[in-house]
Design an enzyme around this catalytic site. Structure first.
Site, PDB file in Angstrom:
ATOM      1  N   ASP A 247       7.236  -0.854  -4.628  1.00 27.32           N
ATOM      2  CA  ASP A 247       5.841  -0.902  -4.225  1.00 27.32           C
ATOM      3  C   ASP A 247       5.187  -2.308  -4.609  1.00 27.32           C
ATOM      4  OD1 ASP A 247       2.922  -0.228  -3.522  1.00 27.32           O
ATOM      5  OD2 ASP A 247       2.918   0.025  -5.751  1.00 27.32           O
ATOM      6  N   ASP A 249       1.347  -3.804  -4.588  1.00 24.40           N
ATOM      7  CA  ASP A 249       0.402  -4.018  -5.409  1.00 24.40           C
ATOM      8  C   ASP A 249       0.525  -3.182  -6.907  1.00 24.40           C
ATOM      9  OD1 ASP A 249      -0.417  -5.649  -3.326  1.00 24.40           O
ATOM     10  OD2 ASP A 249      -1.682  -4.175  -2.511  1.00 24.40           O
ATOM     11  N   THR A 289       4.427  -0.858   1.291  1.00 23.43           N
ATOM     12  CA  THR A 289       3.277  -1.013   0.760  1.00 23.43           C
ATOM     13  C   THR A 289       2.202  -0.472   1.605  1.00 23.43           C
ATOM     14  OG1 THR A 289       1.676  -2.729  -0.075  1.00 23.43           O
ATOM     15  CG2 THR A 289       3.226  -3.626   1.441  1.00 23.43           C
ATOM     16  N   GLN A 291      -1.255  -1.102   3.264  1.00 21.22           N
ATOM     17  CA  GLN A 291      -2.195  -1.873   3.577  1.00 21.22           C
ATOM     18  C   GLN A 291      -3.356  -1.313   4.262  1.00 21.22           C
ATOM     19  OE1 GLN A 291      -2.371  -4.662   1.934  1.00 21.22           O
ATOM     20  NE2 GLN A 291      -0.542  -4.224   0.660  1.00 21.22           N
ATOM     21  N   HIS A 345       3.682   6.942   7.794  1.00 19.04           N
ATOM     22  CA  HIS A 345       3.952   5.939   7.006  1.00 19.04           C
ATOM     23  C   HIS A 345       3.348   5.658   5.688  1.00 19.04           C
ATOM     24  CE1 HIS A 345       6.892   3.594   9.642  1.00 19.04           C
ATOM     25  NE2 HIS A 345       7.036   4.852   9.752  1.00 19.04           N
ATOM     26  N   LYS A 347       1.688   6.073   2.105  1.00 23.33           N
ATOM     27  CA  LYS A 347       2.431   6.688   1.066  1.00 23.33           C
ATOM     28  C   LYS A 347       1.183   7.651   0.576  1.00 23.33           C
ATOM     29  CE  LYS A 347       3.609   2.978  -0.790  1.00 23.33           C
ATOM     30  NZ  LYS A 347       3.873   1.957  -1.799  1.00 23.33           N
ATOM     31  N   ASP A 372       3.457   2.333  -8.958  1.00 20.45           N
ATOM     32  CA  ASP A 372       2.687   2.336 -10.149  1.00 20.45           C
ATOM     33  C   ASP A 372       1.515   3.348 -10.027  1.00 20.45           C
ATOM     34  OD1 ASP A 372       1.298   1.078  -7.996  1.00 20.45           O
ATOM     35  OD2 ASP A 372      -0.151   0.365  -9.382  1.00 20.45           O
TER      36      ASP A 372
HETATM   37 MG   LIG Z   1       0.736  -0.106  -6.030  1.00 25.70          MG
END
Ligand SMILES: [Mg+2]
Length: 403
Positions: A247, A249, A289, A291, A345, A347, A372
């Site tokens: 991941d 960020d 990620t 976005q 797509h 998450k 995280d």
């Molecule tokens: Mg994250």
């Protein structure tokens, strides 16, 4: 860190005669022999391409028409849109001469490798080690158990002090792995005809200008008949490996909320070392990620791609690389019409991971996602891979414990 060698090239020595393989190489250069379902050279090209290299020079002499034909039909070229060129030696020039005749086609930095051997190496680590040691070349070294069969080098862990130290011994020793990161300064040491092994590497070592990097990856020389046999299974199998899905960020960079541009990027502790650990452990390294900032109009897909290119360059300069980035620009509450929708797509849905599992030869059992948030772990579970929750500290130490 110096600026990354984004335009670094790869030069592959394809001129060997292949006499040990007898009739097999009477009309086909060794690098073009069929291994699995494609020429051996295509296996090498798929490998260098995943490190981001697109500019490849094939140094040929023997059966150079066949090498030229290959350059036109290579499947790796098609898959990665490679700039694949062939440089033909005017006469049989040896390994040093082959490089000498290619000097006008090569950039300031390049990877030089043998076209008839496979070595699982971290090419960006070699480039970074050459830069850090301010040497002319950094050579991948293999530690072997029976060094009396080879030419062992004197290696102090950083530099090669003596390239040729022939000895008979039962201890392990370091030998040339056939891959080196070179600066264009090497051309000062080359002549139109000559051997790197006999002339160039020994002189560079003597002058303290040849670095070494211990490289424990898989090695195979297809020029030996028994090895050519086993290559049929062993080389295609090298492309299948476990993966680390990062991941972004809150794992690689601080989560300041919708980080979409370079000015808001803050790397987290040991993130670069963690990616390099995945590379060195022969795992694919991917970024997955969300976005939604694109859907919300905070930044564009162009910004995201520019940020990822910047991250890649920074990682490269630290001897690391990401094999592929995946991001999801969609969000159901988006204000930009074309991105305002649900997406499998995003998450916790597993679409990005499943896409990567399908496009790359990933072993899911040897793979892990580092995230995280619970939504990261849910995506991993839905994709059938292990998830590990990162809660701060050194990402490197965390990953080391996980893999
Ligand atoms: Mg994250």
């Amino acid at each position: 860190m110096t600026s990354p060698p984004l335009n670094a090239q790869v030069a592959i020595l394809c001129g060997g005669l292949g006499t040990r393989l007898g009739a097999l190489t009477a009309s086909v250069p060794k690098p073009l022999l069929p291994v699995g379902d494609m020429p051996f050279l295509d296996h090498l090209l798929f490998e260098v391409a995943r490190f981001g290299f697109r500019d490849i020079l094939l140094l040929a002499h023997f059966q150079s028409e066949a090498v030229q034909r290959f350059a036109e039909i290579s499947s790796a070229r098609a898959a990665f849109d490679l700039n694949l060129r062939v440089c033909i030696e005017p006469q049989r020039a040896g390994t040093g001469g082959a490089l000498y005749h290619a000097q006008n086609l090569l950039a300031d930095e390049f990877i030089l490798m043998n076209g008839d051997t496979w070595l699982g190496a971290n090419y960006h680590a070699l480039l970074a080690h050459r830069a850090a040691t301010n040497t002319v070349a950094a050579m991948a070294l293999r530690e072997v158990a029976e060094p009396d069969r080879y030419n062992v080098v004197d290696f102090d862990g950083r530099l090669i002090r003596n390239f040729r130290r022939s000895r008979v011994s039962t201890e392990t020793g370091f030998i040339n792995g056939g891959v080196a990161a070179c600066s264009a300064k090497i051309f000062q040491y080359l002549s139109p005809k000559g051997s790197l092994e006999d002339e160039v590497w020994p002189i560079l070592a003597e002058q303290g200008l040849l670095a070494g990097l211990s490289t424990p990856g898989f090695f195979l020389d297809i020029g030996i008949p028994a090895a050519f046999e086993s290559a049929q299974i062993d080389i295609p199998a090298q492309h299948r490996r476990g993966a680390v899905f990062f991941d972004r960020d809150g794992v690689l960079n601080a989560d300041h909320g919708h980080v979409g541009t370079v000015d808001r990027l803050e790397w987290l502790k040991d993130a670069e070392r963690a990616v390099r650990l995945a590379n060195d452990a022969n795992r694919y390294a991917f970024v997955v990620t969300n976005q939604a900032g694109v859907a919300k109009g905070y930044y564009t897909e162009g910004d995201v791609n520019a940020l990822h290119a910047h991250m890649q360059a920074h990682l490269n300069a630290n001897g690391a690389h990401i094999d592929a980035f995946r991001y999801c620009p969609y969000h159901v509450d988006g204000t930009v019409a074309e991105y305002a929708r649900e997406s499998d797509h995003r998450k916790p849905k597993p679409g990005m991971i499943l896409d990567l599992l399908q496009k790359w030869q990933v072993d899911p059992m040897q793979s892990v996602l580092i995230g995280d948030k619970d939504s990261d772990l849910a995506a991993a579970e839905a994709a059938g891979i292990r998830g590990a929750k990162f809660e701060g500290g050194s990402l490197y130490e965390f990953l080391r414990a996980v893999i």
